[in-house]
Design an enzyme around this catalytic site. Structure first.
Site, PDB file in Angstrom:
ATOM      1  N   PRO A   2      82.098  49.514  14.090  1.00 48.12           N
ATOM      2  CA  PRO A   2      80.693  49.948  14.100  1.00 48.12           C
ATOM      3  C   PRO A   2      80.085  50.212  12.727  1.00 48.12           C
ATOM      4  O   PRO A   2      80.478  51.121  12.013  1.00 48.12           O
ATOM      5  CB  PRO A   2      80.721  51.216  14.932  1.00 48.12           C
ATOM      6  CG  PRO A   2      81.915  51.077  15.780  1.00 48.12           C
ATOM      7  CD  PRO A   2      82.917  50.392  14.912  1.00 48.12           C
ATOM      8  N   GLU A   3      79.126  49.403  12.391  1.00 50.76           N
ATOM      9  CA  GLU A   3      78.252  49.657  11.256  1.00 50.76           C
ATOM     10  C   GLU A   3      76.868  49.863  11.853  1.00 50.76           C
ATOM     11  O   GLU A   3      76.713  49.901  13.072  1.00 50.76           O
ATOM     12  CB  GLU A   3      78.246  48.457  10.306  1.00 50.76           C
ATOM     13  CG  GLU A   3      79.639  48.086   9.801  1.00 50.76           C
ATOM     14  CD  GLU A   3      79.618  46.953   8.794  1.00 50.76           C
ATOM     15  OE1 GLU A   3      78.903  47.078   7.791  1.00 50.76           O
ATOM     16  OE2 GLU A   3      80.313  45.951   8.997  1.00 50.76           O
ATOM     17  N   LYS A  59      75.121  55.691  10.403  1.00 54.70           N
ATOM     18  CA  LYS A  59      76.083  55.335  11.452  1.00 54.70           C
ATOM     19  C   LYS A  59      76.224  56.426  12.493  1.00 54.70           C
ATOM     20  O   LYS A  59      77.118  56.368  13.330  1.00 54.70           O
ATOM     21  CB  LYS A  59      77.448  55.033  10.821  1.00 54.70           C
ATOM     22  CG  LYS A  59      77.431  53.810   9.908  1.00 54.70           C
ATOM     23  CD  LYS A  59      78.783  53.586   9.272  1.00 54.70           C
ATOM     24  CE  LYS A  59      78.673  52.584   8.133  1.00 54.70           C
ATOM     25  NZ  LYS A  59      79.911  52.505   7.350  1.00 54.70           N
ATOM     26  N   HIS A  93      91.013  53.654  26.765  1.00 57.62           N
ATOM     27  CA  HIS A  93      90.427  54.296  25.593  1.00 57.62           C
ATOM     28  C   HIS A  93      89.142  55.057  25.914  1.00 57.62           C
ATOM     29  O   HIS A  93      88.434  55.467  25.010  1.00 57.62           O
ATOM     30  CB  HIS A  93      90.169  53.262  24.490  1.00 57.62           C
ATOM     31  CG  HIS A  93      91.411  52.559  24.041  1.00 57.62           C
ATOM     32  ND1 HIS A  93      91.437  51.225  23.694  1.00 57.62           N
ATOM     33  CD2 HIS A  93      92.683  53.007  23.916  1.00 57.62           C
ATOM     34  CE1 HIS A  93      92.677  50.898  23.352  1.00 57.62           C
ATOM     35  NE2 HIS A  93      93.452  51.948  23.495  1.00 57.62           N
ATOM     36  N   ARG A 112      90.986  54.349  18.197  1.00 53.47           N
ATOM     37  CA  ARG A 112      91.698  55.051  17.140  1.00 53.47           C
ATOM     38  C   ARG A 112      91.316  56.506  16.924  1.00 53.47           C
ATOM     39  O   ARG A 112      91.986  57.189  16.146  1.00 53.47           O
ATOM     40  CB  ARG A 112      91.578  54.254  15.844  1.00 53.47           C
ATOM     41  CG  ARG A 112      92.454  53.041  15.875  1.00 53.47           C
ATOM     42  CD  ARG A 112      92.186  52.114  14.729  1.00 53.47           C
ATOM     43  NE  ARG A 112      92.484  52.747  13.451  1.00 53.47           N
ATOM     44  CZ  ARG A 112      92.228  52.175  12.297  1.00 53.47           C
ATOM     45  NH1 ARG A 112      91.668  51.006  12.252  1.00 53.47           N
ATOM     46  NH2 ARG A 112      92.527  52.790  11.187  1.00 53.47           N
ATOM     47  N   ARG A 249      88.615  48.914  -0.427  1.00 48.66           N
ATOM     48  CA  ARG A 249      88.381  48.165   0.805  1.00 48.66           C
ATOM     49  C   ARG A 249      88.581  46.686   0.567  1.00 48.66           C
ATOM     50  O   ARG A 249      88.306  46.177  -0.514  1.00 48.66           O
ATOM     51  CB  ARG A 249      86.947  48.399   1.309  1.00 48.66           C
ATOM     52  CG  ARG A 249      86.526  49.849   1.330  1.00 48.66           C
ATOM     53  CD  ARG A 249      87.368  50.653   2.279  1.00 48.66           C
ATOM     54  NE  ARG A 249      87.286  50.116   3.612  1.00 48.66           N
ATOM     55  CZ  ARG A 249      86.289  50.368   4.437  1.00 48.66           C
ATOM     56  NH1 ARG A 249      85.316  51.145   4.087  1.00 48.66           N
ATOM     57  NH2 ARG A 249      86.291  49.842   5.639  1.00 48.66           N
TER      58      ARG A 249
END
Length: 268
Positions: A2-3, A59, A93, A112, A249
DNA sequence: CGGAGCGCCTGGAAGC
DNA sequence: TGCTTCCAGGCGCTCC
């Protein structure tokens, strides 16, 4: 994942699925996604309340309730917001489910658990948002210039830094730099007005189409569509793409389209 | 101030 | 085959 474009898509889901609708019941399947609030308090504060108009800030997805506290959602790398029928079997999840009055269910799904849910009153909300830079989707040219002005570091880390500009993630940062033909190792201070103009225009175009697609689209005409190729090639000039680490990154760029600054040798 | 490194989590892929 | 290690599109923290 997700951005900004993904979170914008989640906002639309929340808006069309739940705005003005009463939250009947909340089930916390994994309290590991709750931050600073217990499952008990989450339920007591929100059950029976109607959701007001949701908003995206960078975000963050901000979901105020009518006359109650605000639910804040952040999706980390793997989170999603799903609207479905209550009968739909629970996904492994699905961490929190919100049963809505009109027989639908919102689910916060996240593999996560790097981020999660917060409950905030007005002052807390303001405190949480105060360090964020202007939203990358709505910032204007002068706001963009101000956000970057005076920075001494590299452009890639500036784009990723949420306190500079809010909403961009690793994929979008690489995509924007590639389209603007700027090497990720460029220092912010070295950019000319013309290059800043180009980067701003690129930022707007890239974000607009990604928002329209609901995510950063893995199109073959985009750099993003080639990140995971075994032998990735620039979709614009066919040069073999370079990969490396910038700002901690994974970074992908085209050594031909994105000219390296003199001081930094291009790595691969 | 900026940036590197690590940790938080989980699971898929690669390496042995 | 099975075990280990690494890595991933997030961010916050410490340290230099």
């Amino acid at each position: 994942m997700p951005e900004l474009p993904d979170v914008e898509a989640f906002r639309k889901i929340l808006d069309s699925c739940a705005r003005g609708v009463c939250l009947l019941r909340i089930d916390v399947h994994d309290a590991g996604v709750l931050n600073g609030v217990s499952a008990r308090r989450l339920r007591r504060s929100l059950e029976g309340r109607r959701l007001a108009e949701p908003e995206r800030r960078g975000k963050w997805l901000v979901a105020p309730t009518e006359g109650g506290p605000t639910l804040m959602l952040h999706f980390g790398m793997t989170g999603q917001l799903v609207c479905c029928q209550p009968a739909e079997p629970l996904h492994p999840h699905d961490r929190v489910t919100f049963a809505l009055a009109d027989d639908r269910q919102l689910r916060y799904r996240d593999q996560r658990k790097l981020k999660g849910l917060w409950l905030a009153d007005e002052p807390t909300l303001a405190r949480m948002m105060k360090d964020q830079g202007p939203d990358a989707l709505t910032v204007d040219r002068s706001g963009f210039g101000e956000a970057l002005s005076g920075r001494r570091g590299g452009i890639k880390s500036a784009l990723l830094n949420q306190s500079v500009l809010a909403g961009l993630g690793n994929l979008l940062a690489d995509e924007i730099l590639w389209r603007a033909k700027l090497h990720p190792a460029r220092l912010v201070g070295s950019l000319t007005t013309q290059e800043l103009d180009r980067m701003y225009t690129t930022l707007r175009r890239t974000l607009r189409s990604a928002v329209a697609a609901g995510r950063v689209p893995p199109r073959r005409t985009w750099l993003t569509g080639h990140r995971d190729d075994a032998d990735p090639v620039c979709p614009r000039c066919r040069e073999r793409l370079c990969g490396g680490r910038w700002a901690g990154r994974h970074t992908v760029w085209c050594p031909r389209c994105q000219q390296a600054p003199d001081r930094v040798m291009s790595r691969r």
